[in-house]
Design an enzyme around this catalytic site. Structure first.
Site, PDB file in Angstrom:
ATOM      1  N   TYR A 120       0.844  -1.191   0.000  1.00 60.04           N
ATOM      2  CA  TYR A 120       0.000   0.000   0.000  1.00 60.04           C
ATOM      3  C   TYR A 120       0.882   1.244   0.000  1.00 60.04           C
ATOM      4  CZ  TYR A 120      -3.633  -3.323   1.506  1.00 60.04           C
ATOM      5  OH  TYR A 120      -4.498  -4.393   1.616  1.00 60.04           O
ATOM      6  N   HIS A 188       0.315 -11.798   1.288  1.00 59.45           N
ATOM      7  CA  HIS A 188      -0.674 -10.985   0.583  1.00 59.45           C
ATOM      8  C   HIS A 188      -1.245 -11.693  -0.643  1.00 59.45           C
ATOM      9  CE1 HIS A 188      -1.757  -6.464   0.011  1.00 59.45           C
ATOM     10  NE2 HIS A 188      -2.786  -7.244  -0.165  1.00 59.45           N
ATOM     11  N   SER A 268     -12.643  -5.192   1.694  1.00 59.65           N
ATOM     12  CA  SER A 268     -13.644  -4.530   0.833  1.00 59.65           C
ATOM     13  C   SER A 268     -15.061  -4.985   1.187  1.00 59.65           C
ATOM     14  CB  SER A 268     -13.355  -4.789  -0.638  1.00 59.65           C
ATOM     15  OG  SER A 268     -12.157  -4.180  -1.039  1.00 59.65           O
ATOM     16  N   PRO A 269     -15.446  -4.948   2.461  1.00 58.02           N
ATOM     17  CA  PRO A 269     -16.767  -5.459   2.841  1.00 58.02           C
ATOM     18  C   PRO A 269     -17.921  -4.629   2.274  1.00 58.02           C
ATOM     19  CG  PRO A 269     -15.764  -4.312   4.686  1.00 58.02           C
ATOM     20  CD  PRO A 269     -14.704  -4.429   3.632  1.00 58.02           C
ATOM     21  N   LEU A 270     -17.601  -3.409   1.791  1.00 61.45           N
ATOM     22  CA  LEU A 270     -18.618  -2.573   1.150  1.00 61.45           C
ATOM     23  C   LEU A 270     -18.388  -2.487  -0.354  1.00 61.45           C
ATOM     24  CD1 LEU A 270     -18.866   0.333   3.760  1.00 61.45           C
ATOM     25  CD2 LEU A 270     -20.231  -1.754   3.608  1.00 61.45           C
ATOM     26  N   ARG A 272     -15.596  -1.854  -2.088  1.00 59.60           N
ATOM     27  CA  ARG A 272     -14.822  -0.645  -2.395  1.00 59.60           C
ATOM     28  C   ARG A 272     -15.680   0.609  -2.344  1.00 59.60           C
ATOM     29  NH1 ARG A 272     -13.325  -5.106  -4.814  1.00 59.60           N
ATOM     30  NH2 ARG A 272     -11.123  -5.694  -4.731  1.00 59.60           N
ATOM     31  N   GLY A 273     -16.551   0.662  -1.336  1.00 56.46           N
ATOM     32  CA  GLY A 273     -17.400   1.822  -1.111  1.00 56.46           C
ATOM     33  C   GLY A 273     -18.724   1.803  -1.840  1.00 56.46           C
ATOM     34  N   PHE A 274     -18.887   0.923  -2.811  1.00 54.68           N
ATOM     35  CA  PHE A 274     -20.083   0.943  -3.652  1.00 54.68           C
ATOM     36  C   PHE A 274     -21.365   0.703  -2.858  1.00 54.68           C
ATOM     37  CE2 PHE A 274     -23.138  -1.103  -6.553  1.00 54.68           C
ATOM     38  CZ  PHE A 274     -23.253  -0.096  -7.504  1.00 54.68           C
TER      39      PHE A 274
END
Length: 394
Positions: A120, A188, A268-270, A272-274
């Site tokens: 990152y 990773h 990314s439980p959402l 990636r924000g979507f």
């Protein structure tokens, strides 16, 4: 303000407007005076709320979850914090002092699992983590990841999990993180040139040396999980998992974790924000610092089609006082007691929203209804490009 008060106000807003979107929730949060102060100190907005008969204190995490078993277990908050988007792959970033203040706020609110990685930035995310969180290491668990090759601060696109590289990367991560032991060190991505047994052996050496407490794997198959666990018991497996991507339910990964007593950490439980509801077909991503710009699922056409799923989550949440983001997080928490999602954010209002999801339990009937509604809508667009998908073994 208690959870009950918030839900009453959300429900009141639902009655008046016909629904509660994430944006509405954030406006409500702002009106109630959520600030970057420590939760025990009320700002002017919170003081005003108190004058109106409310005793407002920012939402705090309650309860704990356990990743792994026995001597390889790690007790953490039910929701963690993914730090990646603070410096990497998520468009514009606030100035560093605001990011640090938000991470301090997350600690004060009871979050105890913080997730970063060497890639990152590369490196910049670990440096931010060390600057912001090293002083709290006796209260929290810090997770980082090795595997992606980084040379002179730049990613090469290759994998390198040779034992000598893992040990060197560990030492370098410890210096950037400003700690003497990494609580959870993940591989990773799978290095197909290095047997997973050799990777496990190298991490075992780091555990014996006191440099790593627990270890995990990311985006691997059930077979790899079993082989690695036989050498050095795994504490957690991290893979993408949310209402728009449920492959780990079908490929044996979740079942292997359940059988072996390994925790599961959805990244990314959402999506990636979507699933938060603030992205639409007109959203423009920073071409220099946002990988969504290149993901098939985030083309304008795919976003337009997939918005139907967000609408379903919003509709589901209206009668329950929940935003679409809270529905998505609560669904994950309800799937198993050893699942700990790690949403990330750069906004205090989103942190507040995510934390409150931990107290919004869904019933078995709720889950069946939600899954039925969402599964009836086809997801448009792959989650990764072909090159990125080739690095994922599951």
């Amino acid at each position: 303000m208690t959870q009950q008060h918030v839900q009453q106000h959300v429900a009141k807003g639902n009655t008046a407007s016909g629904g509660m979107s994430r944006r509405s929730f954030l406006k409500l949060s702002a009106a109630l005076g959520i600030s970057l102060a420590a939760p025990s100190v009320m700002g002017n907005g919170a003081a005003a709320a108190a004058d109106n008969g409310y005793s407002y204190r920012g939402a705090c995490i309650s309860g704990q979850r356990v990743l792994g078993t026995g001597t390889h277990s790690l007790t953490v908050s039910p929701i963690g914090f993914g730090i990646m988007g603070m410096t990497y792959n998520r468009s514009q970033m606030p100035e560093e002092k605001k990011l640090i203040a938000l991470l301090h706020e997350a600690v004060d609110r009871g979050i105890t699992l913080f997730d970063t990685a060497i890639i990152y930035g590369p490196l910049t995310n670990e440096r931010l983590t060390g600057k912001a969180l090293s002083a709290f290491h006796n209260r929290i668990a810090i997770a980082s990841k090795f595997g992606h090759e980084v040379i002179d601060g730049k990613a090469t696109g290759r994998q390198d999990s040779r034992p000598e590289t893992i040990k060197r990367y560990c030492d370098e991560s410890l210096r950037r993180l400003k700690i003497d032991c990494i609580d959870l060190f993940y591989q990773h991505r799978l290095d197909k040139n290095v047997p997973i047994e050799e990777v496990a052996g190298a991490v075992s050496d780091l555990v014996q040396a006191g440099k790593v407490r627990c270890w995990g794997l990311c985006e691997v198959s059930a077979d790899i999980i079993r082989r690695a666990h036989a050498v050095l018991p795994l504490t957690a497996v991290q893979s993408e998992y949310h209402l728009m991507f449920r492959q780990v339910e079908e490929n044996g990964v979740l079942e292997a974790c359940r059988e072996l007593g390994i925790g599961f950490v959805p990244y990314s439980p959402l999506n990636r924000g979507f699933l938060g509801g603030n992205i639409n077909e007109y959203t423009r991503f920073d071409p220099h610092n946002d990988n969504r710009m290149h993901l098939p699922r985030f083309t304008p056409e795919a976003i337009r089609a997939n918005t139907r799923i967000v609408n379903e989550l919003q509709q589901f949440g209206r009668t329950r006082g929940m935003t679409s983001a809270q529905v998505a997080l609560s669904w994950l928490l309800a799937k198993a007691p050893w699942i700990v999602p790690i949403p990330g954010t750069t906004k205090i209002s989103h942190l507040e929203e995510n934390i409150r999801a931990a107290d919004m339990a869904l019933t078995k009937e709720d889950i069946e209804e939600l899954e039925g509604q969402v599964s009836a809508i086809p997801v448009v667009g792959a989650r990764y490009s072909a090159a990125e998908q080739a690095q994922v073994s599951s």
